[in-house]
Design a protein around this motif. Structure first.
Motif, PDB file in Angstrom:
ATOM      1  N   PHE B 205      50.208  20.753 -21.508  1.00 44.82           N
ATOM      2  CA  PHE B 205      50.614  19.341 -21.442  1.00 44.82           C
ATOM      3  C   PHE B 205      52.000  19.164 -22.055  1.00 44.82           C
ATOM      4  O   PHE B 205      52.816  18.390 -21.566  1.00 44.82           O
ATOM      5  CB  PHE B 205      49.596  18.464 -22.167  1.00 44.82           C
ATOM      6  CG  PHE B 205      49.982  17.009 -22.226  1.00 44.82           C
ATOM      7  CD1 PHE B 205      49.755  16.175 -21.144  1.00 44.82           C
ATOM      8  CD2 PHE B 205      50.594  16.484 -23.355  1.00 44.82           C
ATOM      9  CE1 PHE B 205      50.127  14.841 -21.187  1.00 44.82           C
ATOM     10  CE2 PHE B 205      50.969  15.155 -23.400  1.00 44.82           C
ATOM     11  CZ  PHE B 205      50.735  14.330 -22.311  1.00 44.82           C
ATOM     12  N   LEU B 206      52.253  19.899 -23.141  1.00 42.95           N
ATOM     13  CA  LEU B 206      53.564  19.802 -23.805  1.00 42.95           C
ATOM     14  C   LEU B 206      54.625  20.622 -23.079  1.00 42.95           C
ATOM     15  O   LEU B 206      55.779  20.639 -23.485  1.00 42.95           O
ATOM     16  CB  LEU B 206      53.450  20.274 -25.252  1.00 42.95           C
ATOM     17  CG  LEU B 206      52.623  19.393 -26.202  1.00 42.95           C
ATOM     18  CD1 LEU B 206      52.486  20.069 -27.544  1.00 42.95           C
ATOM     19  CD2 LEU B 206      53.271  18.024 -26.363  1.00 42.95           C
ATOM     20  N   GLY B 207      54.217  21.317 -22.015  1.00 47.50           N
ATOM     21  CA  GLY B 207      55.167  22.147 -21.285  1.00 47.50           C
ATOM     22  C   GLY B 207      55.354  23.514 -21.906  1.00 47.50           C
ATOM     23  O   GLY B 207      56.321  24.209 -21.618  1.00 47.50           O
ATOM     24  N   LEU B 208      54.431  23.902 -22.802  1.00 50.40           N
ATOM     25  CA  LEU B 208      54.583  25.179 -23.500  1.00 50.40           C
ATOM     26  C   LEU B 208      53.618  26.220 -22.978  1.00 50.40           C
ATOM     27  O   LEU B 208      53.540  27.324 -23.497  1.00 50.40           O
ATOM     28  CB  LEU B 208      54.318  24.983 -24.999  1.00 50.40           C
ATOM     29  CG  LEU B 208      55.174  23.931 -25.680  1.00 50.40           C
ATOM     30  CD1 LEU B 208      54.706  23.697 -27.094  1.00 50.40           C
ATOM     31  CD2 LEU B 208      56.619  24.382 -25.675  1.00 50.40           C
ATOM     32  N   GLY B 209      52.841  25.874 -21.958  1.00 52.52           N
ATOM     33  CA  GLY B 209      51.808  26.800 -21.502  1.00 52.52           C
ATOM     34  C   GLY B 209      52.208  27.529 -20.241  1.00 52.52           C
ATOM     35  O   GLY B 209      53.314  28.051 -20.128  1.00 52.52           O
ATOM     36  N   VAL B 210      51.266  27.529 -19.307  1.00 51.81           N
ATOM     37  CA  VAL B 210      51.470  28.184 -18.035  1.00 51.81           C
ATOM     38  C   VAL B 210      52.643  27.513 -17.314  1.00 51.81           C
ATOM     39  O   VAL B 210      52.803  26.301 -17.381  1.00 51.81           O
ATOM     40  CB  VAL B 210      50.189  28.046 -17.199  1.00 51.81           C
ATOM     41  CG1 VAL B 210      50.321  28.784 -15.896  1.00 51.81           C
ATOM     42  CG2 VAL B 210      49.003  28.554 -17.996  1.00 51.81           C
ATOM     43  N   GLN B 211      53.451  28.323 -16.658  1.00 56.51           N
ATOM     44  CA  GLN B 211      54.632  27.763 -16.005  1.00 56.51           C
ATOM     45  C   GLN B 211      54.358  27.334 -14.570  1.00 56.51           C
ATOM     46  O   GLN B 211      53.605  27.971 -13.854  1.00 56.51           O
ATOM     47  CB  GLN B 211      55.752  28.805 -16.017  1.00 56.51           C
ATOM     48  CG  GLN B 211      56.465  28.849 -17.333  1.00 56.51           C
ATOM     49  CD  GLN B 211      56.868  27.473 -17.825  1.00 56.51           C
ATOM     50  OE1 GLN B 211      57.849  26.914 -17.385  1.00 56.51           O
ATOM     51  NE2 GLN B 211      56.087  26.880 -18.725  1.00 56.51           N
ATOM     52  N   PRO B 212      54.974  26.235 -14.120  1.00 58.00           N
ATOM     53  CA  PRO B 212      54.811  25.823 -12.732  1.00 58.00           C
ATOM     54  C   PRO B 212      55.390  26.893 -11.804  1.00 58.00           C
ATOM     55  O   PRO B 212      56.319  27.580 -12.203  1.00 58.00           O
ATOM     56  CB  PRO B 212      55.632  24.527 -12.648  1.00 58.00           C
ATOM     57  CG  PRO B 212      56.477  24.495 -13.860  1.00 58.00           C
ATOM     58  CD  PRO B 212      55.836  25.364 -14.880  1.00 58.00           C
ATOM     59  N   PRO B 213      54.830  27.046 -10.619  1.00 59.83           N
ATOM     60  CA  PRO B 213      53.796  26.194 -10.024  1.00 59.83           C
ATOM     61  C   PRO B 213      52.369  26.622 -10.357  1.00 59.83           C
ATOM     62  O   PRO B 213      51.452  26.038  -9.804  1.00 59.83           O
ATOM     63  CB  PRO B 213      54.043  26.392  -8.527  1.00 59.83           C
ATOM     64  CG  PRO B 213      54.535  27.797  -8.430  1.00 59.83           C
ATOM     65  CD  PRO B 213      55.292  28.074  -9.679  1.00 59.83           C
ATOM     66  N   ALA B 214      52.181  27.615 -11.254  1.00 61.68           N
ATOM     67  CA  ALA B 214      50.826  28.035 -11.590  1.00 61.68           C
ATOM     68  C   ALA B 214      50.037  26.838 -12.099  1.00 61.68           C
ATOM     69  O   ALA B 214      50.538  26.089 -12.928  1.00 61.68           O
ATOM     70  CB  ALA B 214      50.870  29.129 -12.645  1.00 61.68           C
ATOM     71  N   PRO B 215      48.823  26.638 -11.599  1.00 68.69           N
ATOM     72  CA  PRO B 215      48.082  25.437 -11.961  1.00 68.69           C
ATOM     73  C   PRO B 215      47.372  25.568 -13.311  1.00 68.69           C
ATOM     74  O   PRO B 215      46.794  26.605 -13.611  1.00 68.69           O
ATOM     75  CB  PRO B 215      47.052  25.291 -10.831  1.00 68.69           C
ATOM     76  CG  PRO B 215      47.052  26.577 -10.105  1.00 68.69           C
ATOM     77  CD  PRO B 215      48.089  27.489 -10.672  1.00 68.69           C
ATOM     78  N   SER B 216      47.451  24.524 -14.102  1.00 68.30           N
ATOM     79  CA  SER B 216      46.684  24.426 -15.337  1.00 68.30           C
ATOM     80  C   SER B 216      46.315  22.963 -15.474  1.00 68.30           C
ATOM     81  O   SER B 216      47.102  22.085 -15.115  1.00 68.30           O
ATOM     82  CB  SER B 216      47.530  24.882 -16.523  1.00 68.30           C
ATOM     83  OG  SER B 216      47.178  24.162 -17.687  1.00 68.30           O
TER      84      SER B 216
END
Lengths: 308, 267
Positions: B205-216
């Motif tokens: 949610f903070l943009g620190l996780g999985v990178q787009p376009p990978a879905p999370s």
């Protein structure tokens, strides 16, 4: 008593020192060269040297650590790479908003949790009890980045009662405080319930009943007051967690506090500000926990005179 | 079986099956259909489409995979590392125990997922870094629990008997100590699982996780909040999925705790 307080303070000092070292080491975890990460590969050597000096990275690790700690003692957390302001100043500017939010969330949590836990404990295994505990489970399970947008949708968009985000007067505080306070209310209501259930089984409650006191006086005067101790511990622990959770809640509501500053610092790769934010939030947590422990001693005569 | 047991079991099973089956299904979470941008749920569109015209149902299933993979990896790493440190501290005692307790205290001094946010922010985005950041925070709870439990089991007669018989410490720990630690650790792992699902989504949610376009799910919620006024289903679909999974896992943990009769210590 004195001995207990001193040893508690001493262990808090050790934790503070450890936390500071860990935060100092954070920047050395940057994969590869932090200077390159910040400036990009095409940076001029002069700029690189300049930034390296600004971050103190040209010195040996021991020297960096010494400088860092001597800065900390003077309240100097370094300089923001982005705005060139002192980090301590930037954080001080954002801190009040977060403190206000945390206190408001705490108030929301207490207002929700105490009655819920009380109803559940007075009528255990009734529909009231299972209702209150289901609420509490839902509260723990709903993340604040889901609850926040849902509340905005309901109260700002459909009903139009409250502002969406930012700061437009006291009404802006309501939704962030409810978002942040709900999870804490959920945990707290379980704690109130179990503490109160324990207390209501005690002999002095039986005595109070035997001498004909009405149920309300028994539960509130004799029950709640004695159940307050374990609850206060959880409030202390949760207040710190609140500060951590504030990072996400503040982002949802564009709340101008230290949590949002943390996220901005990450996005701008402003490592001194990031380190400062993490340090300040964690130290606040340690201080709150230590005070909670000490308050426990003051409030509970058994701890105070060292019986138990 | 009561409703309160089979409902969460069904949700968790659905989550696990979706996560495992996602690569086998003809899903295309990256397919862009411009005509269907922000189209609501219903009809052939199932759960609707996002701001780029990608099908939410497909992205939801693929996101389930991300969240399960991260949660399972983090729990496995945390439980192994935490138990190893916790049990060794309790077994050896003395200096090593003292140092471990201090280290645990220091890690616990970071509230909530703050340390994970800082680590993920510094390590940079990506699923591996999310696992590292969450495990760096997650092992502490297991270490504390394992140490406390091991300390109490260490003085039981059967362990003392094994020591007296000259059994080697690794054998004692494996055969006589760990089996007694399993129940509380499993309960802790269940609640940790729920916490990590939220934390992974939070980092994304903070943009620190999985990178787009990978879905999370977290990233879906983040993208959705920008359109919450016009297309609330962008937040509702992943948000409800996330809540259901976390709620179900927590309920199962509750049942498991009552069943195994482990006293829960909050914090």
């Amino acid at each position: 008593m004195i001995h207990g307080v001193l040893s508690r303070l001493l262990s808090a000092m050790v934790v503070v020192a450890g936390v500071s070292v860990l935060v100092f080491l954070l920047i050395h975890l940057v994969p590869g060269d932090p200077v390159e990460v910040m400036l990009g590969e095409g940076a001029r050597p002069a700029d690189r040297a300049e930034l390296e000096r600004a971050l103190g990275l040209h010195q040996p690790l021991a020297m960096q650590l010494t400088d860092y700690f001597s800065g900390l003692v003077r309240g100097d957390l370094g300089e923001s790479l982005h705005s060139r302001q002192a980090v301590a100043e930037v954080i001080a500017g954002r801190l009040p908003a977060t403190v206000v939010l945390a206190l408001a969330a705490l108030a929301v949590a207490l207002v929700l949790a105490v009655p819920l836990g009380l109803i559940a404990a007075v009528r255990p295994d009734s529909p009231w009890d299972s209702g209150a505990m289901t609420f509490s489970m839902v509260g723990v399970s709903i993340p604040n980045f889901v609850l926040g947008p849902l509340l905005i949708l309901l109260f700002s968009v459909h009903l139009g009662w409250l502002p969406v985000s930012g700061w437009e007067g006291p009404a802006s505080l309501v939704l962030p405080a409810v978002t942040l306070g709900t999870a804490m209310a959920a945990i707290l209501s379980r704690m109130v319930r179990s503490a109160l259930l324990d207390v209501l089984g005690e002999d002095y409650i039986r005595t109070a009943r035997a001498k004909g006191l009405d149920e309300l006086t028994i539960v509130v005067r004799h029950g709640l007051r004695n159940a307050a101790l374990p609850v206060i511990t959880v409030v202390g622990l949760q207040l710190g967690t609140l500060l951590g959770g504030a990072v996400i809640t503040e982002t949802v509501f564009a709340w101008p506090g230290i949590g949002q500053l943390t996220v901005e610092a990450i996005q701008r790769r402003d490592y001194p500000v990031l380190q400062g934010c993490i340090l300040v939030i964690s130290l606040a947590y340690v201080v709150i926990n230590t005070l909670t422990d000490l308050a426990y001693g003051v409030l509970d005569p058994r701890v105070r005179i060292g019986v138990s | 079986m009561s409703l309160r047991l089979w409902l969460p079991l069904a949700v968790v099973t659905a989550w696990v099956v979706a996560a495992l089956a996602a690569p086998l299904l003809p899903l295309d979470g990256d397919a862009i259909r411009l005509r269907l941008i922000l189209e609501g749920p219903g009809g052939m569109g199932l759960l609707g489409f996002d701001d780029l015209g990608r099908p939410l149902a497909d992205r939801l299933l693929l996101g389930a995979r991300t969240s399960l993979m991260v949660a399972a990896s983090v729990v496995v790493i945390s439980i192994i590392v935490g138990t190893a440190f916790g049990v060794s501290a309790a077994w050896m005692g003395g200096f090593w125990d003292h140092v471990m307790v201090r280290i645990i205290d220091i890690f616990l001094a970071f509230p909530g997922i703050l340390l994970a946010i800082a680590l993920a922010g510094i390590l940079g985005p990506g699923i591996d870094n999310v696992v590292v950041a969450l495990a760096a925070v997650g092992w502490v709870g297991f270490a504390r629990l394992a140490r406390a439990q091991a300390l109490s089991v260490k003085h039981r007669e059967h362990v003392q008997a094994a020591v007296a018989l000259g059994t080697r410490p690794p054998v004692i720990i494996l055969r006589h100590l760990l089996p007694l630690l399993a129940a509380p650790l499993i309960v802790e792992a269940t609640f940790a699982m729920a916490g990590i699902v939220i934390a992974e989504a939070g980092l994304s949610f903070l943009g620190l996780g999985v990178q787009p376009p990978a879905p999370s799910w977290g990233a879906m919620i983040r993208d959705g909040t920008r359109y919450v006024l016009v297309a609330p289903h962008l937040v509702l679909v992943p948000g409800i999925a996330l809540m259901l999974v976390v709620f179900a896992v927590n309920l199962l943990g509750d049942r498991l705790r009552d069943r195994l009769d482990v006293r829960y210590r909050p914090g």
